[in-house]
Design a protein around this motif. Structure first.
Motif, PDB file in Angstrom:
ATOM      1  N   ALA A 149       8.247   3.648  -3.956  1.00 25.79           N
ATOM      2  CA  ALA A 149       7.903   2.328  -4.483  1.00 25.79           C
ATOM      3  C   ALA A 149       8.063   2.357  -6.003  1.00 25.79           C
ATOM      4  O   ALA A 149       7.444   3.189  -6.679  1.00 25.79           O
ATOM      5  CB  ALA A 149       6.485   1.952  -4.096  1.00 25.79           C
ATOM      6  N   ILE A 150       8.884   1.480  -6.543  1.00 31.12           N
ATOM      7  CA  ILE A 150       9.193   1.495  -7.971  1.00 31.12           C
ATOM      8  C   ILE A 150       7.933   1.338  -8.816  1.00 31.12           C
ATOM      9  O   ILE A 150       7.802   1.953  -9.880  1.00 31.12           O
ATOM     10  CB  ILE A 150      10.211   0.381  -8.300  1.00 31.12           C
ATOM     11  N   ARG A 151       6.987   0.561  -8.339  1.00 27.38           N
ATOM     12  CA  ARG A 151       5.759   0.316  -9.115  1.00 27.38           C
ATOM     13  C   ARG A 151       4.953   1.584  -9.320  1.00 27.38           C
ATOM     14  O   ARG A 151       4.109   1.666 -10.220  1.00 27.38           O
ATOM     15  CB  ARG A 151       4.896  -0.727  -8.401  1.00 27.38           C
ATOM     16  N   GLU A 154       0.813  -1.219   0.000  1.00 28.41           N
ATOM     17  CA  GLU A 154       0.000   0.000   0.000  1.00 28.41           C
ATOM     18  C   GLU A 154       0.849   1.273   0.000  1.00 28.41           C
ATOM     19  O   GLU A 154       0.311   2.378  -0.124  1.00 28.41           O
ATOM     20  CB  GLU A 154      -0.915  -0.001   1.228  1.00 28.41           C
ATOM     21  N   ILE A 155       2.142   1.140   0.126  1.00 32.44           N
ATOM     22  CA  ILE A 155       3.011   2.310   0.268  1.00 32.44           C
ATOM     23  C   ILE A 155       3.338   2.909  -1.098  1.00 32.44           C
ATOM     24  O   ILE A 155       3.706   2.188  -2.034  1.00 32.44           O
ATOM     25  CB  ILE A 155       4.313   1.935   0.997  1.00 32.44           C
ATOM     26  N   ARG A 156       3.182   4.234  -1.194  1.00 32.88           N
ATOM     27  CA  ARG A 156       3.599   4.952  -2.403  1.00 32.88           C
ATOM     28  C   ARG A 156       5.030   5.464  -2.237  1.00 32.88           C
ATOM     29  O   ARG A 156       5.860   5.241  -3.096  1.00 32.88           O
ATOM     30  CB  ARG A 156       2.663   6.122  -2.684  1.00 32.88           C
ATOM     31  N   TRP A 157       5.279   6.178  -1.166  1.00 42.10           N
ATOM     32  CA  TRP A 157       6.635   6.638  -0.886  1.00 42.10           C
ATOM     33  C   TRP A 157       6.790   6.888   0.605  1.00 42.10           C
ATOM     34  O   TRP A 157       5.819   6.922   1.365  1.00 42.10           O
ATOM     35  CB  TRP A 157       6.979   7.880  -1.718  1.00 42.10           C
ATOM     36  N   ILE A 158       8.050   7.046   0.995  1.00 42.93           N
ATOM     37  CA  ILE A 158       8.390   7.308   2.402  1.00 42.93           C
ATOM     38  C   ILE A 158       9.392   8.460   2.415  1.00 42.93           C
ATOM     39  O   ILE A 158      10.339   8.481   1.619  1.00 42.93           O
ATOM     40  CB  ILE A 158       9.021   6.068   3.069  1.00 42.93           C
ATOM     41  N   GLU A 159       9.181   9.406   3.324  1.00 44.32           N
ATOM     42  CA  GLU A 159      10.122  10.514   3.421  1.00 44.32           C
ATOM     43  C   GLU A 159      10.516  10.765   4.872  1.00 44.32           C
ATOM     44  O   GLU A 159       9.742  10.492   5.803  1.00 44.32           O
ATOM     45  CB  GLU A 159       9.533  11.781   2.807  1.00 44.32           C
ATOM     46  N   ALA A 160      11.749  11.233   5.056  1.00 44.49           N
ATOM     47  CA  ALA A 160      12.249  11.525   6.394  1.00 44.49           C
ATOM     48  C   ALA A 160      11.562  12.760   6.958  1.00 44.49           C
ATOM     49  O   ALA A 160      11.275  13.720   6.240  1.00 44.49           O
ATOM     50  CB  ALA A 160      13.762  11.730   6.339  1.00 44.49           C
ATOM     51  N   TYR A 161      11.314  12.737   8.291  1.00 42.07           N
ATOM     52  CA  TYR A 161      10.656  13.858   8.959  1.00 42.07           C
ATOM     53  C   TYR A 161      11.227  13.930  10.372  1.00 42.07           C
ATOM     54  O   TYR A 161      10.707  13.324  11.296  1.00 42.07           O
ATOM     55  CB  TYR A 161       9.144  13.642   8.976  1.00 42.07           C
ATOM     56  N   GLY A 180      14.445  -4.469  -4.423  1.00 40.21           N
ATOM     57  CA  GLY A 180      13.918  -4.707  -5.753  1.00 40.21           C
ATOM     58  C   GLY A 180      12.586  -4.017  -5.986  1.00 40.21           C
ATOM     59  O   GLY A 180      12.133  -3.908  -7.129  1.00 40.21           O
ATOM     60  N   HIS A 181      11.958  -3.550  -4.887  1.00 35.53           N
ATOM     61  CA  HIS A 181      10.648  -2.906  -4.992  1.00 35.53           C
ATOM     62  C   HIS A 181      10.643  -1.466  -4.482  1.00 35.53           C
ATOM     63  O   HIS A 181       9.732  -0.701  -4.811  1.00 35.53           O
ATOM     64  CB  HIS A 181       9.605  -3.714  -4.219  1.00 35.53           C
ATOM     65  N   PHE A 182      11.636  -1.120  -3.693  1.00 33.10           N
ATOM     66  CA  PHE A 182      11.717   0.237  -3.148  1.00 33.10           C
ATOM     67  C   PHE A 182      13.119   0.794  -3.382  1.00 33.10           C
ATOM     68  O   PHE A 182      14.112   0.107  -3.149  1.00 33.10           O
ATOM     69  CB  PHE A 182      11.401   0.250  -1.652  1.00 33.10           C
ATOM     70  N   LYS A 183      13.181   2.041  -3.843  1.00 35.27           N
ATOM     71  CA  LYS A 183      14.458   2.680  -4.140  1.00 35.27           C
ATOM     72  C   LYS A 183      14.508   4.062  -3.510  1.00 35.27           C
ATOM     73  O   LYS A 183      13.513   4.798  -3.499  1.00 35.27           O
ATOM     74  CB  LYS A 183      14.668   2.806  -5.652  1.00 35.27           C
ATOM     75  N   ARG A 184      15.689   4.399  -3.023  1.00 32.04           N
ATOM     76  CA  ARG A 184      15.898   5.762  -2.545  1.00 32.04           C
ATOM     77  C   ARG A 184      16.115   6.660  -3.760  1.00 32.04           C
ATOM     78  O   ARG A 184      16.923   6.337  -4.644  1.00 32.04           O
ATOM     79  CB  ARG A 184      17.112   5.820  -1.626  1.00 32.04           C
ATOM     80  N   ILE A 185      15.398   7.764  -3.809  1.00 33.40           N
ATOM     81  CA  ILE A 185      15.557   8.700  -4.918  1.00 33.40           C
ATOM     82  C   ILE A 185      16.142  10.028  -4.444  1.00 33.40           C
ATOM     83  O   ILE A 185      16.484  10.893  -5.256  1.00 33.40           O
ATOM     84  CB  ILE A 185      14.209   8.959  -5.633  1.00 33.40           C
TER      85      ILE A 185
END
Length: 261
Positions: free
Chosen positions: A221-223, A172-179, A209-214
């Motif tokens: 999430a790469i998808r 269910e995750i789209r992205w994650i960011e530091a806070y 393979g499914h999550f990348k730091r940008i």
């Protein structure tokens, strides 16, 4: 290959070799051989099958060497000493069986004939020992080692909000960011969840393979990534929900390769 399958393969191989050796004794030597045909049977099959009884000791010494010892000299020393023990024990058992059947009636003392057997066959026994060690390592140990080395990635993230504990599936995750000392988890339901955890820790728990730091503060999430575009000299990633996130040049190639796959 599992250790059980390796043992079965060795058993079948030994049976074939022992059968060929016995047929050789029976066809070419039995009429003139000074020993009875039962002795030939014991010599042929007993020689190989008694070694099967020692294989657990071979595998145990190999496991101890490769799993517990980092120093190559210590590892080789343990294998050599174990090989000498196994080889001399196997030769002793076989010689004792033959002596009970045949050699006790001769004038040759037991220990003299045993020392002769060692001088004649010890190097072949050591070769067999190290072949078994190599087979166990590459067919069993290496496979188990690679399976054990696979990290266990999280399938969900534990979230505490308003005194309630819930679990967010990683799908269910789209992205994650530091806070600050937290991370903000954005889901497909357009919700943000605040989790007390550094970004580097959650990055290690997610499948790369499914999550990348940008970005140094963002994991995606790469998808969810639709495209990468440049805006006023800065790179950004476009997601399926039309959101855009800043893309660092450091991570640009990694995310591009992941999208191509």
């Amino acid at each position: 290959m599992s250790q059980k399958r390796l043992l079965l393969w060795v058993f079948h191989s030994f049976t074939l070799i022992a059968g060929i050796q016995f047929l050789q004794y029976y066809i070419f030597y039995n009429s003139s051989y000074p020993f009875p045909y039962t002795a030939n049977l014991v010599n042929s099959f007993g020689t190989f099958y008694t070694y099967l009884l020692l294989l657990p000791l071979v595998f145990y010494s190999a496991k101890s060497a490769f799993s517990n010892l980092e120093n190559r000299v210590q590892r080789m020393l343990l294998l050599v000493l174990s090989g000498l023990l196994v080889s001399m024990l196997h030769l002793f058992v076989m010689h004792f069986v033959n002596w009970l059947q045949i050699y006790q009636w001769t004038e040759d003392p037991f220990w003299n004939s045993y020392r002769f057997l060692i001088s004649k066959w010890l190097h072949f026994e050591l070769i067999a020992y190290f072949l078994f060690v190599l087979a166990w390592r590459f067919l069993v140990f290496e496979k188990k080692g690679s399976e054990a080395s696979k990290p266990e990635y999280w399938t969900q993230i534990k979230v505490k909000e308003a005194g309630l504990v819930s679990f967010v599936p990683v799908e269910e995750i789209r992205w994650i960011e530091a806070y600050d000392n937290y991370i903000k988890v954005r889901t497909k339901k357009d919700k943000f969840h605040l989790v007390r955890m550094p970004l580097r820790e959650i990055e290690a728990k997610l499948d790369s393979g499914h999550f990348k730091r940008i970005h140094r503060s963002t994991i995606v999430a790469i998808r969810e990534v639709v495209a990468i575009h440049q805006d006023n000299g800065q790179y950004r990633v476009l997601l399926e929900d039309n959101s855009t996130l800043k893309l660092s040049r450091t991570f640009k190639k990694s995310i591009e390769d992941s999208i191509r796959v």
